[in-house]
Motif scaffolding. Structure first.
Motif, mmCIF file in Angstrom:
data_model
loop_
_atom_site.group_PDB
_atom_site.id
_atom_site.type_symbol
_atom_site.label_atom_id
_atom_site.label_comp_id
_atom_site.label_asym_id
_atom_site.label_seq_id
_atom_site.Cartn_x
_atom_site.Cartn_y
_atom_site.Cartn_z
ATOM 1 N N LEU A 267 -1.952 -2.088 -2.284
ATOM 2 C CA LEU A 267 -1.179 -2.270 -0.916
ATOM 3 C C LEU A 267 0.184 -2.732 -0.968
ATOM 4 O O LEU A 267 1.071 -2.352 -0.344
ATOM 5 C CB LEU A 267 -2.054 -3.530 -0.043
ATOM 6 C CG LEU A 267 -3.370 -3.163 0.424
ATOM 7 C CD1 LEU A 267 -4.378 -4.410 0.798
ATOM 8 C CD2 LEU A 267 -3.172 -2.274 1.761
ATOM 9 N N ALA B 224 -2.201 -5.538 4.540
ATOM 10 C CA ALA B 224 -2.631 -4.304 5.420
ATOM 11 C C ALA B 224 -2.106 -4.374 6.780
ATOM 12 O O ALA B 224 -1.619 -3.331 7.222
ATOM 13 C CB ALA B 224 -4.141 -4.387 5.622
ATOM 14 N N VAL C 115 -13.117 -8.836 1.858
ATOM 15 C CA VAL C 115 -11.713 -8.759 1.995
ATOM 16 C C VAL C 115 -11.012 -10.028 1.767
ATOM 17 O O VAL C 115 -11.312 -10.814 2.894
ATOM 18 C CB VAL C 115 -11.548 -7.810 3.010
ATOM 19 C CG1 VAL C 115 -9.951 -7.535 3.243
ATOM 20 C CG2 VAL C 115 -12.330 -6.406 2.967
ATOM 21 N N SER D 8 2.227 -0.014 -1.627
ATOM 22 C CA SER D 8 2.594 0.931 -0.525
ATOM 23 C C SER D 8 3.365 0.121 0.556
ATOM 24 O O SER D 8 4.237 1.024 1.080
ATOM 25 C CB SER D 8 1.057 0.987 0.246
ATOM 26 O OG SER D 8 0.110 1.824 -0.526
ATOM 27 N N GLU E 222 -5.099 -9.417 1.192
ATOM 28 C CA GLU E 222 -5.322 -8.137 1.251
ATOM 29 C C GLU E 222 -5.079 -7.767 2.629
ATOM 30 O O GLU E 222 -4.466 -6.579 3.154
ATOM 31 C CB GLU E 222 -6.454 -7.483 0.705
ATOM 32 C CG GLU E 222 -6.730 -7.821 -0.908
ATOM 33 C CD GLU E 222 -8.073 -7.597 -1.435
ATOM 34 O OE1 GLU E 222 -8.431 -7.192 -2.459
ATOM 35 O OE2 GLU E 222 -9.124 -7.817 -0.638
ATOM 36 N N LEU E 223 -5.802 -8.588 3.800
ATOM 37 C CA LEU E 223 -5.699 -8.182 4.989
ATOM 38 C C LEU E 223 -4.170 -8.349 5.547
ATOM 39 O O LEU E 223 -3.712 -7.462 6.196
ATOM 40 C CB LEU E 223 -6.585 -9.356 5.835
ATOM 41 C CG LEU E 223 -6.638 -8.843 7.425
ATOM 42 C CD1 LEU E 223 -7.587 -7.527 7.454
ATOM 43 C CD2 LEU E 223 -7.778 -9.898 7.741
ATOM 44 N N LEU F 165 1.641 -3.447 6.359
ATOM 45 C CA LEU F 165 1.722 -1.859 6.078
ATOM 46 C C LEU F 165 1.652 -1.325 7.574
ATOM 47 O O LEU F 165 2.548 -0.341 7.816
ATOM 48 C CB LEU F 165 0.836 -1.419 5.295
ATOM 49 C CG LEU F 165 0.891 0.174 4.962
ATOM 50 C CD1 LEU F 165 2.302 0.373 4.223
ATOM 51 C CD2 LEU F 165 -0.267 0.577 3.912
ATOM 52 N N ILE F 166 0.846 -1.851 8.403
ATOM 53 C CA ILE F 166 0.467 -1.178 9.692
ATOM 54 C C ILE F 166 1.624 -1.355 10.592
ATOM 55 O O ILE F 166 1.999 -0.690 11.171
ATOM 56 C CB ILE F 166 -0.989 -1.714 10.214
ATOM 57 C CG1 ILE F 166 -1.904 -1.511 9.566
ATOM 58 C CG2 ILE F 166 -1.017 -1.547 11.752
ATOM 59 C CD1 ILE F 166 -3.411 -1.811 9.984
#
Length: 280
Positions: A246, A191, A183, A249, A187-188, A194-195
Motif C-alpha cells: 500500500l 487504502a 485489517v 502504491s 492499512e485502512l 490511495l483511493i
C-alpha cells in the motif's frame, strides 16, 4: 434512423403517453466466423432433423418447451400473442423510487423511449417531473417474448428504460467468510489515501477498448504478412507485506508512476490502401 423494437404507451395514472422503444447500446466487438482449419472455407450452420434426416428451413421450425425427457409442447406465434399481459402494449408505472435504492446487480439492458407525435407534451411532463423529484419509475414491459421488470429514469433530456432482473434471477452464492480477517487502522488509512488520489468524476470518454484495438492491429498485421511483436511483460517481485504494498502504491501514484493508469496510445489507422477493409 434507428428502428423501434417496441411500440405502445406509458400509463401514468390516467395519463397515456404513446412511445416507441429503441436500443441504447450496441456491441462493437470484432466478430469471427468458424472456418475449416485445413482449407479456410466458412462452415455452414445447419438445422438438422435426425429423425427425418433432412435439413429444416426456417419456415418449418417452431418453439417448443420440453416438459419431460424427449417430450415437447409446441407454442405458436398466436399462442404468445394471446398471453393476457397488459405489458405487451403498455408500460404501467407502479412505483417511484430513488435510483440509489436499486442495486446495480439488477440492471440488465438499456433502452430509450421516444414519444409519438401526440405524446410529446405528456412525455415532457413526465421527464420534467422525474428530474425535479430525482426519482425513477418502476414498471413492467413485455419484449422479446418475456415480461420484464424495468425502471424509467431521466437522462439528458430523454427517458431511459432499463430492464431489470427479477430477484429469483440473481445468483449470490456467497462462500467467502471474512469475519476473521483483521485489517489494521494503518492499512485502512493508506487504502483511503490511495483511493483519494484516484478519486475523480466519471468520464466515459477517457476509456476505450484496448483489447479490440489490439485485435484490429493483429488482423491488419496478418493481412500484411507481418509478425506482431509482443510487449514484454514487466515482472515485479511479489510483495507479501500488505502495508508495504500500500505504501509503495501511494508513493507511485503521487509520482504518477506505476500506481497510476497510463494513457494508451490510440490504435494505428489503417493505411489508405486498406480503406476497403472493415475491421471491427
Amino acid at each position: 434512423m434507428a428502428r423501434a423494437i417496441w411500440s405502445g404507451s406509458i400509463s401514468f395514472g390516467m395519463v397515456t403517453i404513446p412511445v416507441k422503444l429503441f436500443g441504447a447500446t450496441s456491441s462493437r466487438d470484432i466478430r469471427f466466423h468458424l472456418v475449416h482449419a485445413t482449407c479456410g472455407t466458412k462452415l455452414q450452420q445447419r438445422r438438422w432433423c435426425p429423425k427425418d434426416e433432412v435439413e429444416v428451413p426456417w419456415n418449418e421450425t417452431a418453439r417448443a418447451y420440453e416438459y419431460a425427457k424427449g417430450r415437447y409442447v409446441t407454442l405458436t406465434d398466436e399462442d404468445f400473442e394471446r398471453l393476457p399481459l397488459p405489458s405487451k402494449h403498455t408500460i404501467e408505472l407502479s412505483a417511484f423510487v430513488e435510483e440509489r435504492e436499486i442495486d446495480p446487480i439488477f440492471y440488465e439492458r438499456t433502452y430509450y423511449l421516444e414519444p409519438e407525435e401526440g405524446g410529446k407534451k405528456p412525455y415532457a411532463l413526465l421527464l420534467k417531473a422525474l428530474n425535479k423529484k430525482g426519482l425513477s419509475a418502476v414498471a413492467t414491459i413485455a419484449i422479446r417474448s418475456k415480461e420484464q421488470l424495468c425502471v424509467l429514469r431521466p437522462h439528458e433530456g430523454t427517458i431511459m428504460l432499463e430492464t431489470l432482473y427479477y430477484p429469483d434471477e440473481i445468483r449470490l452464492e456467497r462462500g467467502l467468510e471474512l469475519s476473521d480477517v483483521k485489517v489494521s487502522d494503518r492499512e485502512l488509512e493508506m487504502a483511503f489515501t490511495l483511493i483519494d488520489i484516484f478519486r475523480k468524476p466519471f468520464d466515459p470518454s477517457e476509456y476505450q477498448d484496448h483489447y479490440r484495438e489490439a485485435l484490429a492491429q493483429l488482423i491488419e498485421a496478418k493481412l500484411d504478412g507481418k509478425q506482431v511483436e509482443e510487449e514484454p511483460e514487466t515482472r515485479e517481485a511479489e510483495v507479501f507485506d500488505l502495508a508495504d504494498a500500500l505504501r509503495r502504491s501511494v508513493e507511485a501514484a503521487r509520482k504518477g508512476g506505476k500506481g497510476k493508469p497510463a494513457a494508451r496510445a490510440p490504435a494505428r489507422q489503417a493505411r489508405s490502401r486498406r480503406r476497403t477493409r472493415k475491421v471491427g
